[in-house]
Write an enzyme that holds these catalytic residues in place. Structure first.
Site, mmCIF file in Angstrom:
data_model
loop_
_atom_site.group_PDB
_atom_site.id
_atom_site.type_symbol
_atom_site.label_atom_id
_atom_site.label_comp_id
_atom_site.label_asym_id
_atom_site.label_seq_id
_atom_site.Cartn_x
_atom_site.Cartn_y
_atom_site.Cartn_z
ATOM 1 C CB SER A 139 -0.891 0.014 1.248
ATOM 2 O OG SER A 139 -1.509 1.268 1.427
ATOM 3 C CE1 TYR A 152 -3.901 -2.305 5.193
ATOM 4 C CE2 TYR A 152 -3.295 -0.032 4.721
ATOM 5 C CZ TYR A 152 -3.660 -1.288 4.277
ATOM 6 O OH TYR A 152 -3.780 -1.535 2.935
#
Length: 262
Positions: A139, A152
């Site tokens: 990501s 995350y």
């Protein structure tokens, strides 16, 4: 363009919807026999996969078992796509570090980092034997901290570094390892009001539809829109193909111009 992958096999994790499903569909369209693994197998995945596995990949045993079942189904693994990630919004606090229990850190790292570590270790003997390729789905939050959920971005940063380590170790043996780092993507993670996007909208005090409409502008997406799962899938499949034969250890960002640094 002939990608040179027809007749190969692939294991794709988190393959039931969104980016993972698009990858499975695109590989299958190129003649690859796909084993799709997910917690819940969808009819869309069953339609394109040579075999499916319903499994919890956030556990070491789940990751090992999915590789065993993939090998039994297709005989060997040429390509591994470690796509599973995110998390169940019902089990995530969207608060800050002081609001988050240790269990959230553990669950987030198990799903977004260790699932890839465990699955890769189990699949690697077959991938090495076939001189295959691996793509990890990270990501842009691996590069730019995100406010929530806590853990995350940290897990994705570790996943990106794991890909670099793998590439350095495996490149001399002919196995290519690369990373794809999407930005905002129109997958159910965001578009389904019952999932993470809905949770963010609720915490922000806005309607889910308004969040989706305004978020690209708020985070500085130069293209002004979410990426589509198919756009991410096309990049992943290219990196697995013979057309990317000398691409090793790269991290490809697909974020509509969100990241501004050179």
């Amino acid at each position: 363009m002939d990608l040179g992958i027809s007749g190969k096999t692939a294991l794709v994790t988190g393959a039931s919807r969104g980016i993972g499903l698009a990858i499975a569909q695109t590989l299958a369209a190129e003649g690859v026999r796909v084993v799709g693994a997910a917690r819940t197998v969808t009819p869309e995945l069953e339609k394109v996969a040579a075999a499916t596995v319903a499994v919890d990949l956030s556990t070491r045993q789940g990751a090992r078992s999915v590789v065993d079942r993939a090998l039994a189904a297709v005989g060997g693994i040429d390509f591994l796509v470690n796509n599973v990630g995110g998390g169940d919004p019902a089990g995530l606090s969207l608060g800050g570090v002081l609001d988050v229990e240790d269990e959230q850190w553990t669950r987030t790292f198990d799903l977004n980092l260790f699932s890839a570590v465990w699955t890769t270790k189990a699949a690697l003997p077959s991938v090495l034997e076939r001189t295959g390729a691996i793509v990890n789905i990270s990501s842009i939050n691996a590069r730019v901290p995100t406010g929530s959920p806590v853990g995350y971005a940290e897990a994705k940063a570790a996943l990106t570094q794991f890909g670099k380590r793998l590439s350095e170790e495996l490149a001399p043996r002919g196995v290519r390892v690369n990373t794809v780092s999407p930005g905002l993507t129109a997958s159910p993670l965001w578009t389904d009001p019952e999932r993470f996007g809905g949770a963010v909208a609720a915490v922000s005090g806005v309607a889910h539809a308004d969040l989706i409409a305004n978020l690209p502008g708020q985070v500085g997406v130069a293209s002004g829109r979410f990426s589509e799962p198919q756009e991410v899938a096309d990049l992943v499949v290219f990196l697995l193909s013979e057309r990317a034969a000398n691409i090793y250890g790269a991290d490809y960002v697909i974020d509509g111009g969100t990241l501004k640094a050179a």
